[in-house]
Write a protein that holds these residues in place. Structure first.
Motif, PDB file in Angstrom:
ATOM      1  N   LEU A 265      28.280 -43.403  56.935  1.00 46.62           N
ATOM      2  CA  LEU A 265      27.374 -43.081  55.830  1.00 46.62           C
ATOM      3  C   LEU A 265      27.941 -43.506  54.475  1.00 46.62           C
ATOM      4  O   LEU A 265      27.280 -43.303  53.450  1.00 46.62           O
ATOM      5  CB  LEU A 265      27.080 -41.578  55.822  1.00 46.62           C
ATOM      6  CG  LEU A 265      26.356 -41.015  57.046  1.00 46.62           C
ATOM      7  CD1 LEU A 265      26.175 -39.512  56.917  1.00 46.62           C
ATOM      8  CD2 LEU A 265      25.012 -41.693  57.238  1.00 46.62           C
ATOM      9  N   GLY A 266      29.154 -44.053  54.461  1.00 43.34           N
ATOM     10  CA  GLY A 266      29.748 -44.494  53.207  1.00 43.34           C
ATOM     11  C   GLY A 266      30.290 -43.373  52.351  1.00 43.34           C
ATOM     12  O   GLY A 266      30.351 -43.503  51.120  1.00 43.34           O
ATOM     13  N   LEU A 267      30.722 -42.269  52.974  1.00 42.76           N
ATOM     14  CA  LEU A 267      31.164 -41.107  52.212  1.00 42.76           C
ATOM     15  C   LEU A 267      32.659 -41.095  51.924  1.00 42.76           C
ATOM     16  O   LEU A 267      33.119 -40.325  51.077  1.00 42.76           O
ATOM     17  CB  LEU A 267      30.803 -39.816  52.970  1.00 42.76           C
ATOM     18  CG  LEU A 267      29.345 -39.645  53.403  1.00 42.76           C
ATOM     19  CD1 LEU A 267      29.149 -38.276  54.049  1.00 42.76           C
ATOM     20  CD2 LEU A 267      28.390 -39.833  52.233  1.00 42.76           C
ATOM     21  N   LEU A 268      33.445 -41.908  52.616  1.00 37.97           N
ATOM     22  CA  LEU A 268      34.896 -41.841  52.507  1.00 37.97           C
ATOM     23  C   LEU A 268      35.404 -42.592  51.277  1.00 37.97           C
ATOM     24  O   LEU A 268      34.675 -43.338  50.641  1.00 37.97           O
ATOM     25  CB  LEU A 268      35.544 -42.395  53.769  1.00 37.97           C
ATOM     26  CG  LEU A 268      35.112 -41.745  55.096  1.00 37.97           C
ATOM     27  CD1 LEU A 268      35.934 -42.309  56.247  1.00 37.97           C
ATOM     28  CD2 LEU A 268      35.232 -40.228  55.035  1.00 37.97           C
ATOM     29  N   GLY A 269      36.674 -42.375  50.962  1.00 39.67           N
ATOM     30  CA  GLY A 269      37.288 -43.065  49.834  1.00 39.67           C
ATOM     31  C   GLY A 269      38.376 -42.225  49.216  1.00 39.67           C
ATOM     32  O   GLY A 269      38.534 -41.040  49.546  1.00 39.67           O
ATOM     33  N   PRO A 270      39.172 -42.791  48.307  1.00 43.36           N
ATOM     34  CA  PRO A 270      40.284 -42.050  47.703  1.00 43.36           C
ATOM     35  C   PRO A 270      39.863 -40.907  46.802  1.00 43.36           C
ATOM     36  O   PRO A 270      40.699 -40.093  46.413  1.00 43.36           O
ATOM     37  CB  PRO A 270      41.037 -43.136  46.906  1.00 43.36           C
ATOM     38  CG  PRO A 270      40.033 -44.207  46.685  1.00 43.36           C
ATOM     39  CD  PRO A 270      39.133 -44.194  47.870  1.00 43.36           C
ATOM     40  N   ASP A 271      38.587 -40.831  46.475  1.00 41.86           N
ATOM     41  CA  ASP A 271      38.070 -39.704  45.702  1.00 41.86           C
ATOM     42  C   ASP A 271      37.323 -38.723  46.600  1.00 41.86           C
ATOM     43  O   ASP A 271      36.516 -37.921  46.121  1.00 41.86           O
ATOM     44  CB  ASP A 271      37.153 -40.185  44.582  1.00 41.86           C
ATOM     45  CG  ASP A 271      35.974 -41.010  45.096  1.00 41.86           C
ATOM     46  OD1 ASP A 271      36.026 -41.480  46.253  1.00 41.86           O
ATOM     47  OD2 ASP A 271      34.990 -41.182  44.340  1.00 41.86           O
ATOM     48  N   ALA A 272      37.607 -38.777  47.900  1.00 40.91           N
ATOM     49  CA  ALA A 272      36.989 -37.861  48.863  1.00 40.91           C
ATOM     50  C   ALA A 272      38.067 -36.978  49.487  1.00 40.91           C
ATOM     51  O   ALA A 272      39.130 -37.467  49.867  1.00 40.91           O
ATOM     52  CB  ALA A 272      36.253 -38.636  49.952  1.00 40.91           C
ATOM     53  N   LEU A 273      37.770 -35.687  49.589  1.00 41.07           N
ATOM     54  CA  LEU A 273      38.681 -34.703  50.174  1.00 41.07           C
ATOM     55  C   LEU A 273      37.948 -33.990  51.307  1.00 41.07           C
ATOM     56  O   LEU A 273      36.964 -33.292  51.063  1.00 41.07           O
ATOM     57  CB  LEU A 273      39.120 -33.696  49.105  1.00 41.07           C
ATOM     58  CG  LEU A 273      40.007 -32.540  49.551  1.00 41.07           C
ATOM     59  CD1 LEU A 273      41.377 -33.044  50.016  1.00 41.07           C
ATOM     60  CD2 LEU A 273      40.176 -31.530  48.420  1.00 41.07           C
ATOM     61  N   LEU A 274      38.418 -34.186  52.532  1.00 40.49           N
ATOM     62  CA  LEU A 274      37.774 -33.613  53.717  1.00 40.49           C
ATOM     63  C   LEU A 274      38.594 -32.447  54.232  1.00 40.49           C
ATOM     64  O   LEU A 274      39.809 -32.573  54.426  1.00 40.49           O
ATOM     65  CB  LEU A 274      37.631 -34.673  54.809  1.00 40.49           C
ATOM     66  CG  LEU A 274      37.031 -36.023  54.406  1.00 40.49           C
ATOM     67  CD1 LEU A 274      36.874 -36.908  55.642  1.00 40.49           C
ATOM     68  CD2 LEU A 274      35.703 -35.852  53.677  1.00 40.49           C
TER      69      LEU A 274
END
Length: 487
Positions: A265-274
């Protein structure tokens, strides 16, 4: 001219070389660290400066909690042994029974708990991160932000819409404390979130983040097709808004394939915290590393009982992993020392290897790694020149911390939140001698007690205040009580 010199401590800097200074000091000016070194060096360079004697104490960066929940502090332990009643109570309170006064009182209580335990910065989701968020109106989030600001600790307040389908029924409270229900759709919640970001992001010690509920493989089959398609649209919309507004994007409750779905879905990245990330596959570990996505590992959470977060494997793949408390939902506090110790035992038991997760790495996971996970490593997380003067002093004059030697080991293995003597945030002394300086603790506690009692009366949950069947004299609760969701 410096504003304060803190000297005489054993300093754990968490800087790039992980320098420790047995008799060290920091000099502070305008809320920033301007010098770090030996006490003799700093005192000679800044003679006559106001000083704080930290002899007999360990100085280290303020602790950082990368995952917790706003609201839960007034509901902790209620219904947790009765199936999914804890979840149902949270849902009812956060939609029907929590006026702004509730959020203000709970925010001050949670921030005071963090302060007392040396947690100078933490993430707080405005409600239950998986399903129910109190974002029907910005008044609730504003009350929370005001409560945190009153205590003075840093906070990253995560707001976002409740997962599809919509509309959802929320309620305000009138002058007679009666509920006034109304429908709330996705657009209304997003507008509320944008208002909160505009009004509060970067204001004082408060920052905002955007959240959308995790979409797992099971949702595609359990949700009606139209609802699932709408949830996908909403997730992409919230993620686009986080990038547009330049705020952290976070999700609560990843497990078993959901990182793979988030990547699609294109949600990941270095500004994402899971958060949680239990029972994820090898390809999901690789995806996290490849995209620079950060992971909030909650070793004391119920989710970490139901599955395992492969934090060791994630870190070895190059992913930034930090520790969260998941406090106070529903059986854990904000004491990050507790969670550091839990993390070490959790992974050592899995590998049957006591060499796994050395104590120094575990301490990094609540300081510099946690700052990196929040995108704040340029500002906090270590004691270095130019960074904010967020630091804590741990009183080593305690039987469980003696004899005083090998201080980093003592702190990682034996310290607890009540050993924190002094806390500075942005150079301001907020806690000294274990007591808050800015805010009256008795008033915070009385306000929290009053709002909790009002909340319990609103939802008719007085029966939850007693002891459940099986509390005493049994090795486990009855099966009907043990069956619950994943808080």
């Amino acid at each position: 001219m410096v504003d304060l010199v803190v000297s005489g401590a054993y300093v754990i800097t968490m800087d790039g070389t992980r320098r420790v200074i047995p008799d060290g000091a920091v000099a502070i000016a305008a809320g920033r660290i301007v010098a770090v070194g030996s006490s003799a060096e700093i005192e000679a360079t800044h003679p006559g400066a106001p000083s704080l004697d930290a002899a007999g104490k360990v100085m280290m960066p303020g602790l950082i909690d990368v995952h917790a929940h706003a609201g839960h502090g007034l509901i902790k332990t209620m219904g947790m042994e009765d199936g999914d009643r804890w979840e149902r109570i949270c849902g009812e309170v956060y939609t029907q029974a929590s006026p702004p006064e509730f959020w203000y009182a709970e925010a001050r209580l949670a921030a005071m708990e963090r302060l007392r335990f040396g947690v100078t910065c933490g993430v707080s989701l405005l409600g239950g991160g998986d399903t129910i968020m109190r974002t029907d109106d910005p008044a609730y989030g504003a009350a929370h932000c005001e409560g945190v600001a009153a205590i003075g600790t840093r906070s990253v307040v995560a707001v976002g819409p409740t997962r599809a389908p919509h509309p959802r029924t929320y309620a305000s409270r009138d002058a007679d404390d009666r509920a006034a229900p109304y429908p709330v759709d996705f657009e209304r919640q997003m507008e509320s979130c944008r208002t909160l970001i505009r009004d509060w992001h970067g204001r004082g010690t408060v920052n905002l983040a955007l959240l959308y509920s995790v979409l797992r493989d099971e949702h595609e089959t359990t949700m009606p097709a139209a609802d699932y398609a709408e949830a996908v649209r909403q997730a992409k919309s919230v993620r686009a808004a986080s990038r547009e507004l330049g705020v952290l994007f976070t999700q609560d409750g990843h497990w078993r394939g959901s990182i793979r779905r988030a990547a699609a879905l294109g949600l990941l990245g270095p500004d994402a915290l899971l958060s949680h990330c239990i029972d994820i596959d090898r390809d999901e570990i690789a995806l996290s590393a490849e995209t620079g996505t950060r992971i909030a590992h909650n070793p004391s959470a119920i989710a970490s009982i139901l599955g395992r977060c492969p934090a060791i494997e994630l870190m070895e793949a190059g992913t930034v992993v930090a520790i969260g408390s998941d406090a106070t939902a529903p059986d854990r506090s904000a004491d990050m020392f507790r969670h550091v110790q839990q993390a070490m035992h959790y992974h050592r038991r899995h590998f049957c290897d006591p060499s796994v997760l050395p104590p120094g790495k575990a301490l990094e996971m609540v300081t510099i790694d946690a700052a990196e996970a929040l995108g704040m490593a340029d500002t906090i997380g270590s004691l270095e020149v130019g960074k904010a003067a967020d630091l804590i002093l741990i009183d080593m004059q305690r039987p469980h911390l003696y004899p005083v030697n090998m201080e980093p080991f003592r702190v990682a293995y034996f310290a607890n939140g009540n050993d924190v003597d002094t806390v500075l945030v942005g150079g301001e002394i907020l806690l000294q001698g274990g007591r808050p300086v800015r805010t009256d603790m008795a008033g915070v506690l009385a306000d929290a007690q009053r709002e909790a009692e009002r909340m319990i009366a609103r939802i008719g949950a007085e029966d939850m205040l007693g002891l459940p069947d099986g509390f005493w004299s049994r090795a486990r609760y009855p099966e009907t009580q043990a069956e619950g969701d994943r808080p």
